[in-house]
Scaffold this active site. Sequence first.
Site, PDB file in Angstrom:
ATOM      1  N   HIS A  54      25.298   8.805 -43.491  1.00 14.22           N
ATOM      2  CA  HIS A  54      24.508   9.865 -44.113  1.00 14.22           C
ATOM      3  C   HIS A  54      25.368  10.602 -45.125  1.00 14.22           C
ATOM      4  O   HIS A  54      26.544  10.317 -45.271  1.00 14.22           O
ATOM      5  CB  HIS A  54      23.880  10.807 -43.076  1.00 14.22           C
ATOM      6  CG  HIS A  54      24.859  11.606 -42.268  1.00 14.22           C
ATOM      7  ND1 HIS A  54      25.798  11.037 -41.437  1.00 14.22           N
ATOM      8  CD2 HIS A  54      25.042  12.954 -42.154  1.00 14.22           C
ATOM      9  CE1 HIS A  54      26.509  12.001 -40.849  1.00 14.22           C
ATOM     10  NE2 HIS A  54      26.068  13.169 -41.266  1.00 14.22           N
ATOM     11  N   HIS A  56      26.516  13.736 -45.596  1.00 17.24           N
ATOM     12  CA  HIS A  56      27.371  14.912 -45.390  1.00 17.24           C
ATOM     13  C   HIS A  56      28.813  14.640 -45.808  1.00 17.24           C
ATOM     14  O   HIS A  56      29.340  13.554 -45.583  1.00 17.24           O
ATOM     15  CB  HIS A  56      27.316  15.374 -43.922  1.00 17.24           C
ATOM     16  CG  HIS A  56      26.014  16.029 -43.577  1.00 17.24           C
ATOM     17  ND1 HIS A  56      25.522  16.098 -42.291  1.00 17.24           N
ATOM     18  CD2 HIS A  56      25.090  16.637 -44.368  1.00 17.24           C
ATOM     19  CE1 HIS A  56      24.353  16.732 -42.308  1.00 17.24           C
ATOM     20  NE2 HIS A  56      24.082  17.065 -43.548  1.00 17.24           N
ATOM     21  N   ASP A  58      31.625  15.392 -44.666  1.00 20.28           N
ATOM     22  CA  ASP A  58      32.594  14.962 -43.653  1.00 20.28           C
ATOM     23  C   ASP A  58      32.362  13.507 -43.247  1.00 20.28           C
ATOM     24  O   ASP A  58      32.933  13.031 -42.262  1.00 20.28           O
ATOM     25  CB  ASP A  58      32.569  15.900 -42.434  1.00 20.28           C
ATOM     26  CG  ASP A  58      31.243  15.882 -41.688  1.00 20.28           C
ATOM     27  OD1 ASP A  58      30.193  15.890 -42.342  1.00 20.28           O
ATOM     28  OD2 ASP A  58      31.271  15.848 -40.444  1.00 20.28           O
ATOM     29  N   HIS A  59      31.523  12.797 -44.010  1.00 18.10           N
ATOM     30  CA  HIS A  59      31.335  11.350 -43.787  1.00 18.10           C
ATOM     31  C   HIS A  59      31.547  10.561 -45.069  1.00 18.10           C
ATOM     32  O   HIS A  59      31.898   9.389 -45.018  1.00 18.10           O
ATOM     33  CB  HIS A  59      29.945  11.073 -43.200  1.00 18.10           C
ATOM     34  CG  HIS A  59      29.774  11.733 -41.855  1.00 18.10           C
ATOM     35  ND1 HIS A  59      29.884  11.045 -40.669  1.00 18.10           N
ATOM     36  CD2 HIS A  59      29.583  13.037 -41.527  1.00 18.10           C
ATOM     37  CE1 HIS A  59      29.753  11.900 -39.664  1.00 18.10           C
ATOM     38  NE2 HIS A  59      29.572  13.117 -40.161  1.00 18.10           N
ATOM     39  N   HIS A 110      19.036  13.767 -37.656  1.00 19.72           N
ATOM     40  CA  HIS A 110      20.094  14.671 -38.107  1.00 19.72           C
ATOM     41  C   HIS A 110      19.867  14.998 -39.591  1.00 19.72           C
ATOM     42  O   HIS A 110      19.871  16.160 -39.987  1.00 19.72           O
ATOM     43  CB  HIS A 110      21.444  13.988 -37.885  1.00 19.72           C
ATOM     44  CG  HIS A 110      22.626  14.745 -38.379  1.00 19.72           C
ATOM     45  ND1 HIS A 110      22.986  15.973 -37.879  1.00 19.72           N
ATOM     46  CD2 HIS A 110      23.550  14.443 -39.327  1.00 19.72           C
ATOM     47  CE1 HIS A 110      24.084  16.399 -38.501  1.00 19.72           C
ATOM     48  NE2 HIS A 110      24.440  15.494 -39.386  1.00 19.72           N
ATOM     49  N   ASP A 134      26.195  10.653 -37.160  1.00 23.82           N
ATOM     50  CA  ASP A 134      25.872  11.882 -36.425  1.00 23.82           C
ATOM     51  C   ASP A 134      24.520  11.793 -35.722  1.00 23.82           C
ATOM     52  O   ASP A 134      23.878  12.805 -35.455  1.00 23.82           O
ATOM     53  CB  ASP A 134      25.863  13.086 -37.378  1.00 23.82           C
ATOM     54  CG  ASP A 134      27.270  13.480 -37.805  1.00 23.82           C
ATOM     55  OD1 ASP A 134      28.240  12.827 -37.369  1.00 23.82           O
ATOM     56  OD2 ASP A 134      27.396  14.437 -38.599  1.00 23.82           O
ATOM     57  N   HIS A 172      31.838  11.491 -34.630  1.00 29.05           N
ATOM     58  CA  HIS A 172      32.675  12.644 -34.258  1.00 29.05           C
ATOM     59  C   HIS A 172      33.188  12.511 -32.834  1.00 29.05           C
ATOM     60  O   HIS A 172      32.528  11.915 -31.980  1.00 29.05           O
ATOM     61  CB  HIS A 172      31.884  13.964 -34.314  1.00 29.05           C
ATOM     62  CG  HIS A 172      31.593  14.439 -35.692  1.00 29.05           C
ATOM     63  ND1 HIS A 172      32.460  15.243 -36.401  1.00 29.05           N
ATOM     64  CD2 HIS A 172      30.529  14.219 -36.503  1.00 29.05           C
ATOM     65  CE1 HIS A 172      31.931  15.511 -37.587  1.00 29.05           C
ATOM     66  NE2 HIS A 172      30.755  14.894 -37.682  1.00 29.05           N
TER      67      HIS A 172
HETATM   68 FE    FE Z   1      29.375  14.990 -39.299  1.00 28.35          FE
HETATM   69 ZN    ZN Z   2      26.434  15.149 -40.415  1.00 26.32          ZN
END
Ligand code: FE
Ligand code: ZN
Length: 256
Positions: A54, A56, A58-59, A110, A134, A172
């Site tokens: 996805h 975001h 942090d990915h 998510h 996520d 995560h």
């Molecule tokens: Fe994340």
């Molecule tokens: Zn995420």
Amino acid sequence: MDRIVTIQAFGDNYIYLCQYDEHHGFAVDPCESTGILDILQERQLDLKLILATHHHWDHVGAVAELKGHAGCRVIGCDKRRIPGIDSVVADGQIIEVGDDKVQVIATPGHTRTSACYYMLPSRATGPGILWTGDTLFVAGCGRLLECDAQTMWDSLQKLASLPDDTLIYCGHNYTVEDLEFALSIEPDNQAVRQQLRQAIRMQEEGDPTVPSTMAQEKKTNPFLRSDTPEVKNALKIPDAQAVDVFAELRRRKDFF
Ligand code: FE
Ligand code: ZN
């Protein structure tokens, strides 16, 4: 040598590098480039592909950098929000990587465009491998940021229909916290208790808490257990629909 290398980044993110033949690999959710570049160098591999679960940051934070460095293809389900995306894929589509096949499983919940990637089981490589971003965590699931509970529940059900021996690699490390939540819901669930002890030990050693298996998740993940009498009774809503149980669990987890 392990086919799948788990790289821990930003405290609780997991990035993956999967070496699928002698000289090639693909990355999943690279938020940071250092760990990936080190392994490519060490193993003398070309990075051919990046799979993004996805959009975001942090990915996908290091997608542009790695693409610039390796010239690899970037694949995901979100045309506008994944940087440098080359192929927009949809549910059920198969991505060929060497002799392996990776199936796209659309899992909105998510985010609207979240996807999981499922490397099909094979005689050569063993059980299927599922990267869940996520959507599904070890003993947990992602927050509902862009979709309702029904949508996420349907997505989780899709994942739960995969074989029990499927290996799960999530986005995560929330493992200990998620197991503590699971235990707060089902204090008598011995599988949760045992896995929590194990996860604490792994964390102390600095080891990743992945992979889990689908069989393990069905025993310990309260969200996947929303349709069980154990969880319904624990929430004192024995006659509720699974999706309503799921929604209630998700609400409680948000404040845990
Ligand atoms: Fe994340
Ligand atoms: Zn995420």
